[in-house]
Scaffold this active site. Structure first.
Site, PDB file in Angstrom:
ATOM      1  N   ARG A   1       0.823  -1.222   0.000  1.00  0.00           N
ATOM      2  CA  ARG A   1       0.000   0.000   0.000  1.00  0.00           C
ATOM      3  C   ARG A   1       0.854   1.268   0.000  1.00  0.00           C
ATOM      4  O   ARG A   1       0.474   2.288   0.596  1.00  0.00           O
ATOM      5  CB  ARG A   1      -0.953   0.048   1.210  1.00  0.00           C
ATOM      6  CG  ARG A   1      -1.890  -1.117   1.326  1.00  0.00           C
ATOM      7  CD  ARG A   1      -2.931  -1.170   0.211  1.00  0.00           C
ATOM      8  NE  ARG A   1      -3.678  -2.396   0.355  1.00  0.00           N
ATOM      9  CZ  ARG A   1      -3.317  -3.562  -0.216  1.00  0.00           C
ATOM     10  NH1 ARG A   1      -2.261  -3.630  -1.017  1.00  0.00           N
ATOM     11  NH2 ARG A   1      -4.037  -4.641  -0.019  1.00  0.00           N
TER      12      ARG A   1
ATOM     13  N   SER B   1     -10.474  -0.718   4.529  1.00  0.00           N
ATOM     14  CA  SER B   1      -9.607  -0.834   5.705  1.00  0.00           C
ATOM     15  C   SER B   1      -8.998   0.524   6.043  1.00  0.00           C
ATOM     16  O   SER B   1      -8.428   1.186   5.183  1.00  0.00           O
ATOM     17  CB  SER B   1      -8.476  -1.822   5.432  1.00  0.00           C
ATOM     18  OG  SER B   1      -9.028  -3.116   5.331  1.00  0.00           O
TER      19      SER B   1
ATOM     20  N   GLU C   1      -4.126   3.629   6.448  1.00  0.00           N
ATOM     21  CA  GLU C   1      -4.012   3.399   4.999  1.00  0.00           C
ATOM     22  C   GLU C   1      -4.739   4.537   4.277  1.00  0.00           C
ATOM     23  O   GLU C   1      -4.346   4.987   3.213  1.00  0.00           O
ATOM     24  CB  GLU C   1      -4.666   2.046   4.673  1.00  0.00           C
ATOM     25  CG  GLU C   1      -4.760   1.743   3.193  1.00  0.00           C
ATOM     26  CD  GLU C   1      -5.313   0.342   2.924  1.00  0.00           C
ATOM     27  OE1 GLU C   1      -5.083  -0.577   3.734  1.00  0.00           O
ATOM     28  OE2 GLU C   1      -5.990   0.184   1.892  1.00  0.00           O
TER      29      GLU C   1
HETATM   30  C1  LIG Z   1     -15.724  -1.015   0.618  1.00  0.00           C
HETATM   31  C2  LIG Z   1     -14.277  -0.756   0.278  1.00  0.00           C
HETATM   32  C3  LIG Z   1     -13.420  -1.833   0.079  1.00  0.00           C
HETATM   33  C4  LIG Z   1     -12.073  -1.608  -0.230  1.00  0.00           C
HETATM   34  N1  LIG Z   1     -11.257  -2.686  -0.434  1.00  0.00           N
HETATM   35  C5  LIG Z   1      -9.965  -2.485  -0.765  1.00  0.00           C
HETATM   36  C6  LIG Z   1      -9.098  -3.592  -1.011  1.00  0.00           C
HETATM   37  O1  LIG Z   1      -9.492  -4.747  -0.959  1.00  0.00           O
HETATM   38  N2  LIG Z   1      -7.814  -3.342  -1.313  1.00  0.00           N
HETATM   39  C7  LIG Z   1      -7.323  -2.066  -1.402  1.00  0.00           C
HETATM   40  O2  LIG Z   1      -6.136  -1.904  -1.697  1.00  0.00           O
HETATM   41  N3  LIG Z   1      -8.122  -0.995  -1.178  1.00  0.00           N
HETATM   42  C8  LIG Z   1      -9.421  -1.178  -0.864  1.00  0.00           C
HETATM   43  N4  LIG Z   1     -10.220  -0.093  -0.639  1.00  0.00           N
HETATM   44  C9  LIG Z   1      -9.649   1.272  -0.677  1.00  0.00           C
HETATM   45  C10 LIG Z   1      -9.718   1.960  -2.039  1.00  0.00           C
HETATM   46  O3  LIG Z   1     -10.772   1.455  -2.831  1.00  0.00           O
HETATM   47  C11 LIG Z   1      -8.385   1.828  -2.814  1.00  0.00           C
HETATM   48  O4  LIG Z   1      -7.315   2.410  -2.089  1.00  0.00           O
HETATM   49  C12 LIG Z   1      -8.466   2.492  -4.191  1.00  0.00           C
HETATM   50  O5  LIG Z   1      -7.313   2.173  -4.922  1.00  0.00           O
HETATM   51  C13 LIG Z   1      -8.605   4.017  -4.134  1.00  0.00           C
HETATM   52  O6  LIG Z   1      -8.933   4.465  -5.441  1.00  0.00           O
HETATM   53  P1  LIG Z   1      -9.734   5.835  -5.633  1.00  0.00           P
HETATM   54  O7  LIG Z   1      -9.865   6.084  -7.085  1.00  0.00           O
HETATM   55  O8  LIG Z   1     -10.995   5.812  -4.854  1.00  0.00           O
HETATM   56  O9  LIG Z   1      -8.696   6.846  -5.000  1.00  0.00           O
HETATM   57  P2  LIG Z   1      -9.012   8.130  -4.094  1.00  0.00           P
HETATM   58  O10 LIG Z   1      -9.573   7.695  -2.782  1.00  0.00           O
HETATM   59  O11 LIG Z   1      -9.779   9.114  -4.877  1.00  0.00           O
HETATM   60  O12 LIG Z   1      -7.519   8.651  -3.855  1.00  0.00           O
HETATM   61  C14 LIG Z   1      -6.612   7.882  -3.081  1.00  0.00           C
HETATM   62  C15 LIG Z   1      -5.214   8.512  -3.233  1.00  0.00           C
HETATM   63  O13 LIG Z   1      -4.783   8.354  -4.571  1.00  0.00           O
HETATM   64  C16 LIG Z   1      -4.464   9.626  -5.138  1.00  0.00           C
HETATM   65  N5  LIG Z   1      -4.815   9.589  -6.554  1.00  0.00           N
HETATM   66  C17 LIG Z   1      -6.027   9.342  -7.104  1.00  0.00           C
HETATM   67  N6  LIG Z   1      -5.941   9.382  -8.438  1.00  0.00           N
HETATM   68  C18 LIG Z   1      -4.645   9.652  -8.751  1.00  0.00           C
HETATM   69  C19 LIG Z   1      -3.936   9.808  -9.964  1.00  0.00           C
HETATM   70  N7  LIG Z   1      -4.535   9.693 -11.152  1.00  0.00           N
HETATM   71  N8  LIG Z   1      -2.605  10.068  -9.915  1.00  0.00           N
HETATM   72  C20 LIG Z   1      -1.969  10.176  -8.708  1.00  0.00           C
HETATM   73  N9  LIG Z   1      -2.613  10.048  -7.518  1.00  0.00           N
HETATM   74  C21 LIG Z   1      -3.928   9.781  -7.542  1.00  0.00           C
HETATM   75  C22 LIG Z   1      -5.284  10.627  -4.355  1.00  0.00           C
HETATM   76  O14 LIG Z   1      -4.723  11.918  -4.416  1.00  0.00           O
HETATM   77  C23 LIG Z   1      -5.209  10.016  -2.952  1.00  0.00           C
HETATM   78  O15 LIG Z   1      -3.997  10.357  -2.338  1.00  0.00           O
HETATM   79  C24 LIG Z   1     -11.582  -0.284  -0.331  1.00  0.00           C
HETATM   80  C25 LIG Z   1     -12.464   0.805  -0.158  1.00  0.00           C
HETATM   81  C26 LIG Z   1     -13.797   0.570   0.142  1.00  0.00           C
HETATM   82  C27 LIG Z   1     -14.722   1.745   0.307  1.00  0.00           C
END
Ligand SMILES: Cc1cc2nc3c(=O)[nH]c(=O)nc-3n(C[C@H](O)[C@H](O)[C@H](O)COP(=O)(O)OP(=O)(O)OC[C@H]3O[C@@H](n4cnc5c(N)ncnc54)[C@H](O)[C@@H]3O)c2cc1C
Length: 297
Positions: free
Chosen positions: A171, A220, A290
């Protein structure tokens, strides 16, 4: 400070856009300026026109973000619903833009007979967020599949970078340069003609048994410490169900914190801190969020 946006973009941005509309916890104050580019050329032009001192934040599906109640000064670039090209570029490689939802990537790889990509189906974010977080599940991790990424910096300058230029861990992803964001990635998979949607359904069903899917959460909250599970530590510290305001530690999975409807970011942040200090006192283990916590209180 009020962000000056070049004349051509005045109609294209939203000012004081509530970020609670764009995060899976449904909390967060306003973005001073919120911009969803139509395409990469417009994004580059927008970035080039921004004054050098304006803070820039990126958001995908907001599924790993706690935006504080005072919101985000500066500009928020949103990729969800745009930058969403997805194509097969060779027998085993896929090129996907940062706004592609991970679930779509998983489904399309299965249609193409490529894998293992099923784990992407359970990550409710964009590829850009998955690249920033090295998101993973069920033994799969985003960067296991990255050959190269396409990036853009605050001057609108675009680069192709090889995966080896990044330091990647659990992560965690450290980029070779600050203020450079992902616009696309070249991903490598194996040919797996047998992969089918049933495998995704089975993974999602397993997830539903152990996680409060459907509730407002960020997945998480803490990373797992080496050799242990954050959820086990939180549960055995007696914190399941612990509540501050309308936020509580999930009864189903102790590493999830739920917004039951009217929690504020401050409630969530206080609860995160309470869990962290309690686990440290009870178990002597220091947990690390995280979830990315950003913005002004
Ligand atoms: C129900 C649920 C289950 C989940 N299960 C998992 C799991 O199994 N495994 C896991 O790893 N995560 C999990 N997550 C967390 C999350 O979905 C992941 O971390 C996901 O990758 C975040 O993507 P996002 O587009 O929502 O990013 P955001 O939440 O919008 O952003 C997260 C970070 O990434 C940065 N970011 C976003 N886009 C870019 C870009 N294009 N370039 C550079 N930086 C960027 C943002 O600035 C921020 O710092 C879960 C979340 C939920 C709600």
């Amino acid at each position: 400070m009020s962000v000056a946006v070049a004349a051509g973009f005045a109609e294209r941005v939203r000012r004081r856009e509530p970020l609670s509309r764009h995060t899976s916890w449904h909390v967060g104050g306003p973005a001073e300026v919120f911009f969803k580019p139509r395409d990469r050329a417009e994004l580059a032009a927008f970035l080039r026109a921004l004054p050098a001192d304006v803070p820039i934040h990126w958001i995908g599906l907001g599924s790993n973000l706690l935006v504080r109640d005072g919101g985000l000064p500066g500009v928020v670039i949103s990729t969800h619903g745009t930058l969403d090209a997805l194509e097969r570029s060779s027998d085993t490689t896929v090129r996907a833009e940062a706004g592609v939802a991970c679930a779509r990537l998983a489904r399309q790889c299965i249609k193409w007979g490529l894998g293992p990509a099923e784990f992407f189906a359970g990550i409710p974010g964009t590829l850009g967020g998955a690249l920033a977080m090295n998101a993973g599940a069920f033994g799969g991790e985003t960067w296991q599949h990255v050959r190269a990424v396409e990036t853009i910096d605050r001057h609108g300058e675009q680069r192709l970078r090889q995966a080896g230029e990044y330091r990647v861990g659990y992560r965690s992803v450290t980029a070779p340069a600050a203020e450079e964001w992902f616009v696309a990635a070249q991903l490598v998979f194996e040919q797996r003609p047998g992969a089918h949607a049933g495998e995704v359904q089975a993974l999602l069903a397993r997830r539903k048994e152990s996680q409060p899917i459907g509730a407002w959460s960020c997945g998480s909250v803490f990373t797992n410490p080496p050799g242990d599970h954050a959820a086990r530590l939180i549960e055995s510290a007696g914190l399941k169900g612990f509540r501050i305001g309308d936020a509580s530690v999930s009864q189903k999975h102790a590493n999830f914190i739920i917004n039951h409807g009217s929690a504020r970011a401050a409630d969530l942040e206080r609860l995160i801190e309470h869990v962290r200090t309690t686990v440290e006192r009870v178990h002597g283990v220091s947990l690390h969020p995280e979830v990315r916590i950003v913005g002004v209180p």
